[in-house]
Enzyme design. Sequence first.
Site, PDB file in Angstrom:
ATOM      1  N   GLU A 120     -18.033 -68.776  45.279  1.00 14.20           N
ATOM      2  CA  GLU A 120     -19.210 -68.962  44.662  1.00 14.20           C
ATOM      3  C   GLU A 120     -18.911 -70.226  43.724  1.00 14.20           C
ATOM      4  O   GLU A 120     -20.014 -70.929  43.349  1.00 14.20           O
ATOM      5  CB  GLU A 120     -19.248 -67.654  43.236  1.00 14.20           C
ATOM      6  CG  GLU A 120     -19.770 -66.553  44.119  1.00 14.20           C
ATOM      7  CD  GLU A 120     -18.536 -65.733  44.388  1.00 14.20           C
ATOM      8  OE1 GLU A 120     -17.582 -66.504  44.980  1.00 14.20           O
ATOM      9  OE2 GLU A 120     -18.779 -64.257  44.904  1.00 14.20           O
ATOM     10  N   LYS A 151      -9.144 -71.260  38.706  1.00 12.51           N
ATOM     11  CA  LYS A 151      -7.755 -71.133  38.776  1.00 12.51           C
ATOM     12  C   LYS A 151      -7.399 -71.783  40.188  1.00 12.51           C
ATOM     13  O   LYS A 151      -6.381 -72.597  40.364  1.00 12.51           O
ATOM     14  CB  LYS A 151      -7.195 -69.623  38.647  1.00 12.51           C
ATOM     15  CG  LYS A 151      -5.813 -69.647  38.815  1.00 12.51           C
ATOM     16  CD  LYS A 151      -5.406 -68.091  38.308  1.00 12.51           C
ATOM     17  CE  LYS A 151      -3.780 -67.771  38.655  1.00 12.51           C
ATOM     18  NZ  LYS A 151      -3.547 -66.385  38.229  1.00 12.51           N
ATOM     19  N   GLU A 171     -10.855 -53.908  36.856  1.00 13.91           N
ATOM     20  CA  GLU A 171     -10.110 -54.874  37.559  1.00 13.91           C
ATOM     21  C   GLU A 171      -8.564 -54.544  37.349  1.00 13.91           C
ATOM     22  O   GLU A 171      -7.755 -54.302  38.324  1.00 13.91           O
ATOM     23  CB  GLU A 171     -10.590 -56.350  37.701  1.00 13.91           C
ATOM     24  CG  GLU A 171     -10.115 -57.056  38.954  1.00 13.91           C
ATOM     25  CD  GLU A 171     -10.916 -58.393  38.835  1.00 13.91           C
ATOM     26  OE1 GLU A 171     -11.577 -58.500  40.017  1.00 13.91           O
ATOM     27  OE2 GLU A 171     -10.539 -58.917  38.119  1.00 13.91           O
ATOM     28  N   HIS A 188     -31.552 -46.172  21.166  1.00 16.64           N
ATOM     29  CA  HIS A 188     -32.827 -45.859  21.600  1.00 16.64           C
ATOM     30  C   HIS A 188     -33.077 -46.058  23.169  1.00 16.64           C
ATOM     31  O   HIS A 188     -34.017 -45.829  23.801  1.00 16.64           O
ATOM     32  CB  HIS A 188     -33.996 -46.809  21.257  1.00 16.64           C
ATOM     33  CG  HIS A 188     -33.697 -46.883  19.376  1.00 16.64           C
ATOM     34  ND1 HIS A 188     -34.748 -46.233  18.900  1.00 16.64           N
ATOM     35  CD2 HIS A 188     -33.016 -47.445  18.621  1.00 16.64           C
ATOM     36  CE1 HIS A 188     -34.515 -46.271  17.731  1.00 16.64           C
ATOM     37  NE2 HIS A 188     -33.358 -46.977  17.511  1.00 16.64           N
ATOM     38  N   LYS A 244     -14.840 -60.039  50.438  1.00 19.12           N
ATOM     39  CA  LYS A 244     -14.936 -61.468  50.499  1.00 19.12           C
ATOM     40  C   LYS A 244     -14.733 -61.984  52.055  1.00 19.12           C
ATOM     41  O   LYS A 244     -15.299 -62.767  52.582  1.00 19.12           O
ATOM     42  CB  LYS A 244     -13.789 -62.079  49.776  1.00 19.12           C
ATOM     43  CG  LYS A 244     -13.896 -62.279  48.420  1.00 19.12           C
ATOM     44  CD  LYS A 244     -12.641 -63.198  47.654  1.00 19.12           C
ATOM     45  CE  LYS A 244     -12.563 -62.878  46.375  1.00 19.12           C
ATOM     46  NZ  LYS A 244     -11.159 -63.641  45.714  1.00 19.12           N
ATOM     47  N   GLY A 264      -6.555 -63.972  35.955  1.00 22.66           N
ATOM     48  CA  GLY A 264      -7.995 -64.738  35.644  1.00 22.66           C
ATOM     49  C   GLY A 264      -8.562 -63.854  34.575  1.00 22.66           C
ATOM     50  O   GLY A 264      -9.143 -64.593  33.490  1.00 22.66           O
ATOM     51  N   ARG A 265      -8.530 -62.441  34.657  1.00 16.94           N
ATOM     52  CA  ARG A 265      -9.034 -61.748  33.396  1.00 16.94           C
ATOM     53  C   ARG A 265      -8.548 -61.921  32.114  1.00 16.94           C
ATOM     54  O   ARG A 265      -8.776 -61.412  31.215  1.00 16.94           O
ATOM     55  CB  ARG A 265      -9.409 -60.315  33.976  1.00 16.94           C
ATOM     56  CG  ARG A 265      -8.186 -59.445  34.485  1.00 16.94           C
ATOM     57  CD  ARG A 265      -8.620 -58.418  35.195  1.00 16.94           C
ATOM     58  NE  ARG A 265      -7.690 -57.747  35.810  1.00 16.94           N
ATOM     59  CZ  ARG A 265      -6.952 -57.904  36.829  1.00 16.94           C
ATOM     60  NH1 ARG A 265      -7.555 -58.975  37.636  1.00 16.94           N
ATOM     61  NH2 ARG A 265      -6.107 -57.419  37.514  1.00 16.94           N
TER      62      ARG A 265
HETATM   63  C1  G6Q Z   1      -9.594 -62.085  37.611  1.00  8.03           C
HETATM   64  C2  G6Q Z   1      -9.746 -62.058  39.009  1.00  8.03           C
HETATM   65  C3  G6Q Z   1     -11.131 -62.730  39.469  1.00  8.03           C
HETATM   66  C4  G6Q Z   1     -11.044 -64.508  39.180  1.00  8.03           C
HETATM   67  C5  G6Q Z   1     -12.211 -64.946  39.881  1.00  8.03           C
HETATM   68  C6  G6Q Z   1     -12.439 -66.279  39.870  1.00  8.03           C
HETATM   69  O1  G6Q Z   1      -8.455 -61.462  37.020  1.00  8.03           O
HETATM   70  O2  G6Q Z   1      -8.605 -62.737  39.508  1.00  8.03           O
HETATM   71  O3  G6Q Z   1     -12.086 -62.358  38.402  1.00  8.03           O
HETATM   72  O4  G6Q Z   1     -10.929 -64.788  37.772  1.00  8.03           O
HETATM   73  O5  G6Q Z   1     -12.232 -64.556  41.286  1.00  8.03           O
HETATM   74  O6  G6Q Z   1     -10.997 -67.003  40.572  1.00  8.03           O
HETATM   75  P1  G6Q Z   1     -11.077 -68.489  40.364  1.00  8.03           P
HETATM   76  O7  G6Q Z   1     -10.478 -68.716  38.731  1.00  8.03           O
HETATM   77  O8  G6Q Z   1      -9.545 -68.603  41.037  1.00  8.03           O
HETATM   78  O9  G6Q Z   1     -12.014 -69.210  40.889  1.00  8.03           O
END
Ligand code: G6Q
Length: 542
Positions: free
Chosen positions: A215, A209, A356, A387, A507, A270-271
């Site tokens: 990462e 996003k 989250e 199990h 972070k 994001g989620r």
């Molecule tokens: C979700 C968070 C988080 C996000 C990641 C990746 O709700 O905001 O998990 O999706 O940190 O972020 P980017 O899509 O910006 O790389």
Amino acid sequence: MADQISLKEMKEWKALEGHYARVKDMHLRDLFSQDPKRAEKFTVEAAGVYFDYSKHRVTATTVNLLCDLAEASGLREKIEDMFTGEKINLTEGRAVLHTALRAPKNATVVVDGENVVPHVHAVLEKMEQFADKVRAGEWKGHTGKPIRNIVNIGIGGSDLGPVMAYEALKDYSDRKLTFRFVSNVDGTDFAEAVRDLRPEETLFIVASKTFTTLETMTNATTARDWALKALKDEAAIAKHFVAVSTNASKVSGFGIDTENMFGFWDWVGGRYSMFSAIGLSTMIAIGPKHFREMLSGAHEMDVHYRNAPFEENLPALMGLLGLWYTDFFGAQSIAVLPYEQYLKRFPAYLQQLTMESNGKSVTLDGHKTDYQTGQVYWGEPGTNGQHSFYQLIHQGTKLIPCDFIAFAKPRHKLGRHHDLLLANVFAQAEALAFGKTAEELKDEGVKDWLIPHKTFEGNRPSTTMLLDELTPAGLGRLVALYEHAVFTQGAVWRIGSFDQWGVELGKVLAGRIAPELEAAEEPVLAHDTSTNALIRRYRSRR
Ligand code: G6Q
């Protein structure tokens, strides 16, 4: 924001407290034997989901009181605010419109004076054209070979939804194509994902996003180096990299033509983004038609959530039941137990969605909560979990409500497998609820000294969700069900379910520590003594 009385001072909360004191020791055995119609009364079927919550420690009064609390908490209005694009994500000043991602083309959802639905459908169409090309072998790599491998690079919300959906719907996917998902900054993730892939046949989807995530940018840069090492021409990037992002300038800064960028908007968290362009890998895997079916399934659940009375509203009931155990019984976690191997990543997906979103201890108006919020979600597919950890759920000291998810039809008809699978899920819910008494064991001739060990107290609550079949639409319905259950809880708890400030501090600190690890000269360290020692130890051993 006007001062309001605290949640625990509300008369609806107090009514629940009083009620809890009266019902907390009631046993499911008695609730069932007193009412032959219990199963019927506590089962709701909507949007293709048969939702049996009769094995919960609730009476009709509990349900009414929980729904009263939801009403008094303004849940109805809050749902409308979400669906109509109010900026309910207060701390980030954003609307929350994942529901617009699955709205039909003729719907209208206005944000800042503009209907966003046409934008959603324009991106969907662009995704479809691209997905069709890749699936038809018409999207060629730099050397003219068709793309066979798709590697999604993303993390958190830009990974967990896509990987879960790919695994869930693998049976619908084009098996000529190979899909990989790289998220971790641990180089092992990238190295293992590409070790058997040919760069000339590989397409990277950089899903981010913000397009700034450490990462993802680290993995994307490594991917670019890996591709260019073989393809030896910057022009290859255009054929082997596409981006999914809201940040066009960062995308072009990375070297990806914005023609090859699929956009979304700040009102998609994001989620909550697997139905947006973040789902590009899903669409390539299962095809546009199935992707659209997944959107329709989610939309069906959206319509149900927005309109059904809370007593018959699956997401509202699911959310309120979770709250009942968290705030009154003191339960800490919820186990999600899909009896469907294809849903093996569903618990991991739900962990982010739920934890989250509702892992907060401050209300939207800035007060520390004096009640529990957000449960720990965890789980594994059945029957494997039986199990392993079910022992603790059956006979341990903790109360762990369970969500059982099962499907009437199997994806693979193989002998007795499906009947045995379903026999197990029904048996587990039954065993948890009713247990086995000392008298029953005595009657079976079990020796006295063994009886305590073999006794099952029962009274361990669960929901059983039964869907017809794991289809794209079914997956859409399930995901939307949980999304809205999370919303329900957040609304009652008065917390902001759509930000995630709790991920920031780590972070920032990692950004400070990384140069200290990499410095040629011994750095001057000003952390605590433990962190300083760990850094020195690592530097001496790396
Ligand atoms: C979700 C968070 C988080 C996000 C990641 C990746 O709700 O905001 O998990 O999706 O940190 O972020 P980017 O899509 O910006 O790389």
